[in-house]
Motif scaffolding. Sequence first.
Motif, PDB file in Angstrom:
ATOM      1  N   PHE A 174      44.951  70.657  45.404  1.00 44.26           N
ATOM      2  CA  PHE A 174      45.651  71.400  46.452  1.00 44.26           C
ATOM      3  C   PHE A 174      45.329  72.876  46.256  1.00 44.26           C
ATOM      4  O   PHE A 174      45.087  73.309  45.121  1.00 44.26           O
ATOM      5  CB  PHE A 174      47.167  71.210  46.330  1.00 44.26           C
ATOM      6  N   ALA A 175      45.343  73.636  47.357  1.00 47.30           N
ATOM      7  CA  ALA A 175      45.014  75.057  47.217  1.00 47.30           C
ATOM      8  C   ALA A 175      45.857  75.922  48.145  1.00 47.30           C
ATOM      9  O   ALA A 175      46.179  75.522  49.271  1.00 47.30           O
ATOM     10  CB  ALA A 175      43.529  75.291  47.501  1.00 47.30           C
ATOM     11  N   GLY A 176      46.195  77.090  47.629  1.00 54.21           N
ATOM     12  CA  GLY A 176      46.833  78.120  48.452  1.00 54.21           C
ATOM     13  C   GLY A 176      48.272  77.802  48.818  1.00 54.21           C
ATOM     14  O   GLY A 176      48.773  76.694  48.606  1.00 54.21           O
ATOM     15  N   GLU A 177      48.923  78.810  49.395  1.00 51.62           N
ATOM     16  CA  GLU A 177      50.342  78.672  49.730  1.00 51.62           C
ATOM     17  C   GLU A 177      50.609  77.527  50.692  1.00 51.62           C
ATOM     18  O   GLU A 177      51.633  76.862  50.615  1.00 51.62           O
ATOM     19  CB  GLU A 177      50.828  79.977  50.368  1.00 51.62           C
ATOM     20  N   THR A 178      49.659  77.289  51.626  1.00 52.63           N
ATOM     21  CA  THR A 178      49.911  76.267  52.652  1.00 52.63           C
ATOM     22  C   THR A 178      50.005  74.865  52.054  1.00 52.63           C
ATOM     23  O   THR A 178      50.620  73.988  52.660  1.00 52.63           O
ATOM     24  CB  THR A 178      48.793  76.280  53.712  1.00 52.63           C
ATOM     25  N   GLU A 179      49.393  74.648  50.882  1.00 56.73           N
ATOM     26  CA  GLU A 179      49.420  73.301  50.297  1.00 56.73           C
ATOM     27  C   GLU A 179      50.367  73.198  49.102  1.00 56.73           C
ATOM     28  O   GLU A 179      50.454  72.153  48.464  1.00 56.73           O
ATOM     29  CB  GLU A 179      47.999  72.873  49.907  1.00 56.73           C
ATOM     30  N   LEU A 180      51.081  74.291  48.819  1.00 60.11           N
ATOM     31  CA  LEU A 180      51.940  74.301  47.635  1.00 60.11           C
ATOM     32  C   LEU A 180      53.068  73.268  47.732  1.00 60.11           C
ATOM     33  O   LEU A 180      53.339  72.527  46.797  1.00 60.11           O
ATOM     34  CB  LEU A 180      52.502  75.716  47.410  1.00 60.11           C
ATOM     35  N   GLN A 181      53.726  73.195  48.894  1.00 61.14           N
ATOM     36  CA  GLN A 181      54.879  72.289  49.012  1.00 61.14           C
ATOM     37  C   GLN A 181      54.454  70.835  48.852  1.00 61.14           C
ATOM     38  O   GLN A 181      55.143  70.037  48.220  1.00 61.14           O
ATOM     39  CB  GLN A 181      55.615  72.500  50.349  1.00 61.14           C
ATOM     40  N   ARG A 182      53.294  70.486  49.415  1.00 62.91           N
ATOM     41  CA  ARG A 182      52.806  69.097  49.285  1.00 62.91           C
ATOM     42  C   ARG A 182      52.503  68.772  47.828  1.00 62.91           C
ATOM     43  O   ARG A 182      52.747  67.670  47.352  1.00 62.91           O
ATOM     44  CB  ARG A 182      51.547  68.895  50.145  1.00 62.91           C
ATOM     45  N   PHE A 183      51.942  69.771  47.133  1.00 66.09           N
ATOM     46  CA  PHE A 183      51.633  69.596  45.705  1.00 66.09           C
ATOM     47  C   PHE A 183      52.932  69.372  44.910  1.00 66.09           C
ATOM     48  O   PHE A 183      53.037  68.461  44.089  1.00 66.09           O
ATOM     49  CB  PHE A 183      50.877  70.842  45.214  1.00 66.09           C
ATOM     50  N   LEU A 184      53.929  70.208  45.184  1.00 64.87           N
ATOM     51  CA  LEU A 184      55.197  70.099  44.441  1.00 64.87           C
ATOM     52  C   LEU A 184      55.892  68.771  44.737  1.00 64.87           C
ATOM     53  O   LEU A 184      56.420  68.119  43.828  1.00 64.87           O
ATOM     54  CB  LEU A 184      56.130  71.253  44.819  1.00 64.87           C
ATOM     55  N   ALA A 185      55.843  68.356  45.994  1.00 65.91           N
ATOM     56  CA  ALA A 185      56.587  67.168  46.420  1.00 65.91           C
ATOM     57  C   ALA A 185      56.060  65.892  45.773  1.00 65.91           C
ATOM     58  O   ALA A 185      56.744  64.868  45.790  1.00 65.91           O
ATOM     59  CB  ALA A 185      56.541  67.049  47.942  1.00 65.91           C
ATOM     60  N   ARG A 186      54.852  65.931  45.200  1.00 68.63           N
ATOM     61  CA  ARG A 186      54.320  64.733  44.520  1.00 68.63           C
ATOM     62  C   ARG A 186      54.290  64.948  42.998  1.00 68.63           C
ATOM     63  O   ARG A 186      53.566  64.250  42.290  1.00 68.63           O
ATOM     64  CB  ARG A 186      52.929  64.330  45.059  1.00 68.63           C
ATOM     65  N   THR A 187      55.041  65.929  42.498  1.00 67.55           N
ATOM     66  CA  THR A 187      54.932  66.263  41.070  1.00 67.55           C
ATOM     67  C   THR A 187      56.222  65.968  40.303  1.00 67.55           C
ATOM     68  O   THR A 187      57.288  66.483  40.642  1.00 67.55           O
ATOM     69  CB  THR A 187      54.537  67.755  40.922  1.00 67.55           C
ATOM     70  N   ASP A 188      56.091  65.150  39.231  1.00 65.95           N
ATOM     71  CA  ASP A 188      57.228  64.855  38.346  1.00 65.95           C
ATOM     72  C   ASP A 188      57.272  65.818  37.162  1.00 65.95           C
ATOM     73  O   ASP A 188      58.333  66.237  36.725  1.00 65.95           O
ATOM     74  CB  ASP A 188      57.098  63.429  37.772  1.00 65.95           C
ATOM     75  N   ILE A 189      56.100  66.102  36.604  1.00 63.63           N
ATOM     76  CA  ILE A 189      56.032  67.040  35.473  1.00 63.63           C
ATOM     77  C   ILE A 189      55.112  68.173  35.896  1.00 63.63           C
ATOM     78  O   ILE A 189      53.922  67.958  36.173  1.00 63.63           O
ATOM     79  CB  ILE A 189      55.482  66.357  34.199  1.00 63.63           C
ATOM     80  N   LEU A 190      55.675  69.372  35.979  1.00 64.24           N
ATOM     81  CA  LEU A 190      54.910  70.537  36.449  1.00 64.24           C
ATOM     82  C   LEU A 190      54.416  71.332  35.242  1.00 64.24           C
ATOM     83  O   LEU A 190      55.220  71.790  34.422  1.00 64.24           O
ATOM     84  CB  LEU A 190      55.819  71.429  37.310  1.00 64.24           C
ATOM     85  N   ILE A 191      53.109  71.500  35.159  1.00 64.05           N
ATOM     86  CA  ILE A 191      52.500  72.261  34.062  1.00 64.05           C
ATOM     87  C   ILE A 191      51.971  73.556  34.659  1.00 64.05           C
ATOM     88  O   ILE A 191      51.289  73.538  35.691  1.00 64.05           O
ATOM     89  CB  ILE A 191      51.322  71.467  33.458  1.00 64.05           C
TER      90      ILE A 191
END
Length: 315
Positions: A174-191
């Motif tokens: 995922f890249a940039g602000e526009t894809e940040l929410q989609r990236f977060l929404a599929r993340t259980d452990i954020l590194i």
Amino acid sequence: MSLLIAITGWENGAWRERFSAELPNHHVVTTDDAYDPAAIRYVCAWKPPSGTFDTLDNLQAVFSLGAGVDHLLRHGELPDVPLVRMVDDSLTLRMSEWVVMHVLMHHRQQRLFDRQQRESLWREHTQPVASEVRVGIMGLGVLGQDAAGKLSALGYRVAGWSRTAKQIDGIECFAGETELQRFLARTDILIVLLPDTPDTRGILNCDLFAGLARDGALPEAFPALINAGRGALQVEGDIVACLDDGTLKGATLDVFETEPLPTSSLLWTHPLVTVTPHVSADSQPDALARAIAQQILRHEAGEPLRNVVDRKRGY
Ligand code: NDP
Ligand code: OXD
């Protein structure tokens, strides 16, 4: 040709010995020594003292003894010469060890078993397999990509988020602000392996944590945060508030707004927080000195310097 070691917080003299061994034809001095500023061609720095760059009129390059260069870009007196950051396996592989260890600690709930052991409590808990766990890495640079590969090899579902778009085998990018929410929404452990720049400062706040997945395989343990990027990325009051209200289920932090972490910080004693003292990529000093010495020798042979920082981007 002289090389100046300019560091605070680490032992100066040992670095002089290391660089002298690697570059026997160079005169190596530290900011504690008497030296002729006009003779200095290179500065090797970690949080250099103020005044370091005064009257270095013949400077050709500044080398960061770390991967991050925020300590130099914020210095205020940094001259307009190439700024080179550290990229070396001795650092990258240590970071991946730390990241993998803490992903496993959250996924396998090791802190919970530690607490149970203190109470002599024999109790099993559900443990999903790695392929049911979604890790997301903010920062897909040298460190992020290495960690991504290792986590992927363990079977985790790995995604990464970066400034520019990427295609990496086996990693959902995922890249940039526009894809940040989609990236977060599929993340259980954020590194988090981002640099400290004007765009990333304070990014780890309640709003961002609220966007993390709520449907993970282990609701007691996810979402969890692991930050080894920089302390300036995180709003520590928000981390504590989000742990207390359940938005986050755990956090491992290697970097802090203020380092050393003040003894008054709630993070030290919070039951859901693991603190390490900025040691995640604890590297072999000899290897770092060798990496810089090789760059200097290449430069003097007329070859381009590698890993030169783009000052406009800030990393
Ligand atoms: P790199 O420069 O190789 O990678 C940085 C990554 O961050 C890149 O993927 C970059 O995107 C991404 N990035 C930067 N700005 C943004 C943004 N605004 N939005 C989204 N993505 C962004 O650095 P390294 O991997 O070598 O190191 C990363 C950081 O880790 C260092 O800057 C340092 O702060 C920290 N660090 C911490 C250590 C510790 O001991 N705790 C040790 C070593 C490093 P793109 O790929 O598109 O450019
Ligand atoms: C680095 C660090 O930037 O150790 O290398 O923080």
